[in-house]
Design an enzyme around this catalytic site. Structure first.
Site, PDB file in Angstrom:
ATOM      1  N   GLY A  28       5.527   8.029   6.858  1.00  0.00           N
ATOM      2  CA  GLY A  28       3.718   7.582   5.694  1.00  0.00           C
ATOM      3  C   GLY A  28       4.394   8.427   4.655  1.00  0.00           C
ATOM      4  N   LYS A  51       6.831   3.716  18.636  1.00  0.00           N
ATOM      5  CA  LYS A  51       6.230   4.241  18.277  1.00  0.00           C
ATOM      6  C   LYS A  51       4.801   4.505  18.385  1.00  0.00           C
ATOM      7  CE  LYS A  51       5.270   5.366  13.869  1.00  0.00           C
ATOM      8  NZ  LYS A  51       3.801   5.091  13.218  1.00  0.00           N
ATOM      9  N   GLY A 100       1.145  -1.139  -0.314  1.00  0.00           N
ATOM     10  CA  GLY A 100      -0.370  -0.103   0.011  1.00  0.00           C
ATOM     11  C   GLY A 100       1.026   1.053   0.046  1.00  0.00           C
ATOM     12  N   ARG A 101       0.405   2.230   0.565  1.00  0.00           N
ATOM     13  CA  ARG A 101       0.774   3.605   0.784  1.00  0.00           C
ATOM     14  C   ARG A 101       2.471   3.762   1.341  1.00  0.00           C
ATOM     15  NH1 ARG A 101      -4.181   5.436   2.764  1.00  0.00           N
ATOM     16  NH2 ARG A 101      -3.319   5.486   4.600  1.00  0.00           N
ATOM     17  N   GLU A 130       1.862  13.149  18.504  1.00  0.00           N
ATOM     18  CA  GLU A 130       2.373  14.228  17.574  1.00  0.00           C
ATOM     19  C   GLU A 130       0.790  14.056  16.941  1.00  0.00           C
ATOM     20  OE1 GLU A 130       0.145  11.303  12.936  1.00  0.00           O
ATOM     21  OE2 GLU A 130       2.311  11.348  13.270  1.00  0.00           O
ATOM     22  N   HIS A 135       5.094   8.084  20.118  1.00  0.00           N
ATOM     23  CA  HIS A 135       5.711   8.969  19.204  1.00  0.00           C
ATOM     24  C   HIS A 135       3.931   9.779  18.393  1.00  0.00           C
ATOM     25  CE1 HIS A 135       5.785   9.384  14.481  1.00  0.00           C
ATOM     26  NE2 HIS A 135       7.269  10.229  15.026  1.00  0.00           N
ATOM     27  N   ASN A 136       3.840   9.050  18.699  1.00  0.00           N
ATOM     28  CA  ASN A 136       2.157   9.225  17.142  1.00  0.00           C
ATOM     29  C   ASN A 136       1.490   9.819  18.745  1.00  0.00           C
ATOM     30  OD1 ASN A 136       3.074   7.631  15.620  1.00  0.00           O
ATOM     31  ND2 ASN A 136       1.113   6.679  14.941  1.00  0.00           N
TER      32      ASN A 136
END
Length: 326
Positions: free
Chosen positions: A123, A189, A9-10, A196, A192-193
């Site tokens: 991302g 992580k 995917g992305r 964010e 981290h998010n």
């Protein structure tokens, strides 16, 4: 090195592209055949299914799973655990809950398999900018696969070097670290998010305050008609709040000053909730991160300009599209 990648995917597809640019060999699989065909044109070997992917890899195998957290990742890791052999490694590069990593690593270890949890940030821009990675698992396996991680990482680039870093892990300057044992990568992580969420919310609320500075409810002498695209742009240059998130905000506002393309419906992908749960378990106050998470919940009932700014940032860094209206 050779790496199997499941989920194109992305982020998964661009991870493969970045590796192949540095002459790593990639065997890839996705339920949708289209991204595999595109990558095959760039040199990737496409597998027909999971069993075929495992068969096409040299021993000791390494397979990177880049799928949404939850049932699909759980099922894929379980299937690979049945197909792979002692000495092989399974990497989860998605956003799984770190407690799931601890459980999976223990189960796979009984079969002689290695398991790494790699919190991956970058991302849709990772192909060019590189990926910041926080890795959990045993040191020997992390070290053996270092060529993969060093290729995916951003490198020092133009970021100013931090003084007095002698004695610290040099990989951190390159954009990746071995955070600790199984679960540690996704734990870092996750936090981290969670952070964010708070940073995005602060920017979003600030721009909402400025947008409403011209409200008719204010005394006429106290009203300001502020050019938000210009404010976002000037803050990018020398301001203490300059950041990639501000860059994305400035880009969105330059294209659409009112952000009419966004409804303000803001999803949360799970890590924010898990961060708050960890804070509760540790009895650590997390006022800002909690408020930022609750603001996302509220956005699904009523929408403000601040939520539109959040949606614009999420689209900018992760390609997250708002859900269609029912």
């Amino acid at each position: 090195m050779q790496l199997g990648v499941i989920g194109l995917g992305r982020m998964g597809g661009n991870i493969v592209r970045r590796l192949m640019r540095k002459r790593h060999a990639c065997v890839v699989y996705d339920r949708d055949p289209a991204p595999g065909k595109a990558l095959a044109a760039d040199g990737a070997v496409v597998a027909a299914d999971l069993a075929d992917l495992v068969k096409k890899l040299d021993k000791p195998r390494a397979v990177w799973v880049m799928l949404p957290a939850g049932k699909i990742t759980e099922a894929t890791v379980a299937q690979l655990g049945q197909m792979m052999e002692p000495g092989d490694t399974i990497i989860d590069g998605g956003n799984s809950n770190w407690k799931d990593d601890v459980r999976r690593a223990a189960a796979l270890k009984e079969k002689g398999l290695h398991y790494l949890d790699v919190g991956t940030s970058g991302g849709v821009w990772g192909l060019e900018r590189g990926y910041c990675m926080m890795i959990g698992g045993d040191k020997a396996t992390v070290d053996r696969l270092d060529p993969i991680f060093s290729t995916l990482a951003p490198g020092i680039g133009e970021v100013e070097r931090t003084p007095n870093r002698g004695g610290h892990d040099p990989r951190a300057e390159q954009g990746y670290i071995h955070a600790g044992p199984s679960g540690a990568g996704h734990f870092v992580k996750m936090v981290h998010n969670g952070i964010e969420y708070g940073m995005m919310q602060a920017l979003a609320e600030g721009f909402d305050i400025m947008r409403n500075a011209g409200s008719a409810n204010l005394p006429e002498a106290h009203r300001f008609d502020l050019a938000l695209p210009d404010i976002a742009e000037v803050w990018r240059r020398g301001s203490v709040v300059s950041s990639w998130l501000l860059d994305l905000t400035a880009s969105a506002l330059a294209s659409d000053g009112k952000l009419d393309a966004y409804s303000g419906y803001v999803e949360d992908s799970g890590e924010g909730r898990w961060t708050i749960e960890a804070a509760i378990d540790e009895a650590v106050p997390a006022d800002v991160l909690s408020a930022a998470l609750y603001a996302r919940f509220r956005s699904r009932q009523e929408h403000t300009f601040a939520e539109k700014v959040l949606s614009a940032m999420r689209m900018g860094f992760g390609g997250h599209v708002e859900p269609k209206k029912p």
